[in-house]
Design an enzyme around this catalytic site. Structure first.
Site, PDB file in Angstrom:
ATOM      1  N   ASP A  16       0.858  -1.183   0.000  1.00 37.40           N
ATOM      2  CA  ASP A  16       0.000   0.000   0.000  1.00 37.40           C
ATOM      3  C   ASP A  16       0.893   1.232   0.000  1.00 37.40           C
ATOM      4  O   ASP A  16       1.614   1.480   0.967  1.00 37.40           O
ATOM      5  CB  ASP A  16      -0.878  -0.050   1.255  1.00 37.40           C
ATOM      6  CG  ASP A  16      -1.831   1.123   1.387  1.00 37.40           C
ATOM      7  OD1 ASP A  16      -1.682   2.134   0.668  1.00 37.40           O
ATOM      8  OD2 ASP A  16      -2.729   1.044   2.246  1.00 37.40           O
ATOM      9  N   ILE A  17       0.837   1.996  -1.061  1.00 37.58           N
ATOM     10  CA  ILE A  17       1.719   3.169  -1.183  1.00 37.58           C
ATOM     11  C   ILE A  17       1.472   4.206  -0.090  1.00 37.58           C
ATOM     12  O   ILE A  17       2.375   4.925   0.302  1.00 37.58           O
ATOM     13  CB  ILE A  17       1.635   3.784  -2.603  1.00 37.58           C
ATOM     14  CG1 ILE A  17       2.859   4.676  -2.865  1.00 37.58           C
ATOM     15  CG2 ILE A  17       0.318   4.534  -2.800  1.00 37.58           C
ATOM     16  CD1 ILE A  17       3.100   4.985  -4.308  1.00 37.58           C
ATOM     17  N   GLY A  38      -8.997   5.081  -7.151  1.00 37.22           N
ATOM     18  CA  GLY A  38      -7.735   4.359  -7.169  1.00 37.22           C
ATOM     19  C   GLY A  38      -6.687   4.938  -6.242  1.00 37.22           C
ATOM     20  O   GLY A  38      -6.979   5.343  -5.115  1.00 37.22           O
ATOM     21  N   VAL A  39      -5.442   4.975  -6.717  1.00 36.49           N
ATOM     22  CA  VAL A  39      -4.314   5.484  -5.935  1.00 36.49           C
ATOM     23  C   VAL A  39      -4.565   6.933  -5.507  1.00 36.49           C
ATOM     24  O   VAL A  39      -4.317   7.305  -4.362  1.00 36.49           O
ATOM     25  CB  VAL A  39      -2.998   5.392  -6.761  1.00 36.49           C
ATOM     26  CG1 VAL A  39      -1.861   6.117  -6.081  1.00 36.49           C
ATOM     27  CG2 VAL A  39      -2.631   3.946  -7.012  1.00 36.49           C
ATOM     28  N   ASP A  40      -5.065   7.743  -6.423  1.00 41.42           N
ATOM     29  CA  ASP A  40      -5.320   9.155  -6.160  1.00 41.42           C
ATOM     30  C   ASP A  40      -6.258   9.326  -4.959  1.00 41.42           C
ATOM     31  O   ASP A  40      -5.963  10.065  -4.016  1.00 41.42           O
ATOM     32  CB  ASP A  40      -5.923   9.791  -7.417  1.00 41.42           C
ATOM     33  CG  ASP A  40      -5.939  11.312  -7.393  1.00 41.42           C
ATOM     34  OD1 ASP A  40      -5.284  11.921  -6.527  1.00 41.42           O
ATOM     35  OD2 ASP A  40      -6.613  11.890  -8.266  1.00 41.42           O
ATOM     36  N   THR A 131      -2.126   2.312 -15.114  1.00 43.99           N
ATOM     37  CA  THR A 131      -2.549   0.934 -15.405  1.00 43.99           C
ATOM     38  C   THR A 131      -3.891   0.557 -14.781  1.00 43.99           C
ATOM     39  O   THR A 131      -4.364  -0.556 -14.984  1.00 43.99           O
ATOM     40  CB  THR A 131      -1.474  -0.086 -14.964  1.00 43.99           C
ATOM     41  OG1 THR A 131      -1.219   0.068 -13.568  1.00 43.99           O
ATOM     42  CG2 THR A 131      -0.196   0.112 -15.754  1.00 43.99           C
ATOM     43  N   VAL A 133      -7.683   2.685 -14.077  1.00 34.84           N
ATOM     44  CA  VAL A 133      -8.792   3.157 -14.918  1.00 34.84           C
ATOM     45  C   VAL A 133      -8.315   3.789 -16.230  1.00 34.84           C
ATOM     46  O   VAL A 133      -9.105   3.913 -17.159  1.00 34.84           O
ATOM     47  CB  VAL A 133      -9.731   4.141 -14.167  1.00 34.84           C
ATOM     48  CG1 VAL A 133     -10.426   3.455 -13.018  1.00 34.84           C
ATOM     49  CG2 VAL A 133      -8.988   5.371 -13.699  1.00 34.84           C
ATOM     50  N   TYR A 134      -7.031   4.150 -16.312  1.00 40.56           N
ATOM     51  CA  TYR A 134      -6.511   4.722 -17.562  1.00 40.56           C
ATOM     52  C   TYR A 134      -6.119   3.642 -18.570  1.00 40.56           C
ATOM     53  O   TYR A 134      -5.698   3.929 -19.677  1.00 40.56           O
ATOM     54  CB  TYR A 134      -5.331   5.650 -17.283  1.00 40.56           C
ATOM     55  CG  TYR A 134      -5.722   6.998 -16.695  1.00 40.56           C
ATOM     56  CD1 TYR A 134      -7.027   7.281 -16.286  1.00 40.56           C
ATOM     57  CD2 TYR A 134      -4.786   7.996 -16.545  1.00 40.56           C
ATOM     58  CE1 TYR A 134      -7.362   8.504 -15.746  1.00 40.56           C
ATOM     59  CE2 TYR A 134      -5.114   9.240 -16.012  1.00 40.56           C
ATOM     60  CZ  TYR A 134      -6.409   9.482 -15.609  1.00 40.56           C
ATOM     61  OH  TYR A 134      -6.742  10.705 -15.091  1.00 40.56           O
TER      62      TYR A 134
END
Length: 185
Positions: A16-17, A38-40, A131, A133-134
């Site tokens: 987990d970043i 996502g990550v954002d 990698t 949703v984009y």
């Protein structure tokens, strides 16, 4: 997996970043800098509301109300994150694979590393940019990301670069790409 390049370390890990204790973590942001999925979204939630407020100020004062262009990078404080800073970069949306998409993705990594280097930072964690949703194909993204990072480290000793991958499948894709690339070093 870990390799040494020019007195710097490149590490692949699953995790987990938002839990990474690095000088900076990289946010796969959207151009608004206002959070998302996502990550954002995970980074914005973990950092707390101050991150959103700083992003709004950045957008207004630095970007003059415009969106952050794809491939560019900006830096904010990390607030409630264990990382001191967040470097926000906007990855390309996969449209079918022209050379420009690959260049824009490479710019995300290059510009984030350059910004971290300018700030005197010595450790950074990246997610697999674009990698989710984009829809950027993971194998091509891994080769682009890793070759860009390796190219940067060959010219600029940095410290520690970590690719923090969300799934075991992503980790194995990045591991295969790195094994292939280090044969060329």
């Amino acid at each position: 997996m870990e390799v040494e390049i020019n007195r710097s370390t490149l590490t692949l890990m699953r995790g987990d970043i938002t839990k990474q204790k690095r000088d900076a973590i990289v946010n796969a942001a959207n151009g608004t800098l206002l959070g998302g999925g996502g990550v954002d979204g995970a980074i914005h939630r973990a950092a707390g509301p101050e991150l959103l407020e700083e992003c709004k100020r950045l957008r207004k004062e630095v970007l003059k109300g415009e969106m952050l262009p794809t491939g560019d990078a900006v830096i904010t404080k990390g607030y409630l994150l264990p990382a001191q800073y967040v470097i926000h970069t906007v990855g390309p949306v996969w449209q079918g694979g022209d050379q420009k998409e690959k260049e824009l993705l490479a710019n995300c990594y290059k510009n984030a590393l350059g910004l971290a280097s300018e700030k005197g930072l010595q450790s950074i964690s990246f997610p697999s940019i674009s990698t989710g949703v984009y829809r950027f194909p993971i194998e091509l993204a891994s080769k682009t990301a890793l070759s860009t990072i390796i190219g940067f480290l060959k010219k600029h000793p940095f410290g520690k670069v970590v690719m923090t991958l969300f799934s075991e499948e992503d980790y194995h894709t990045y591991q295969s790409s790195l094994e292939e690339l280090i044969k060329e070093i």
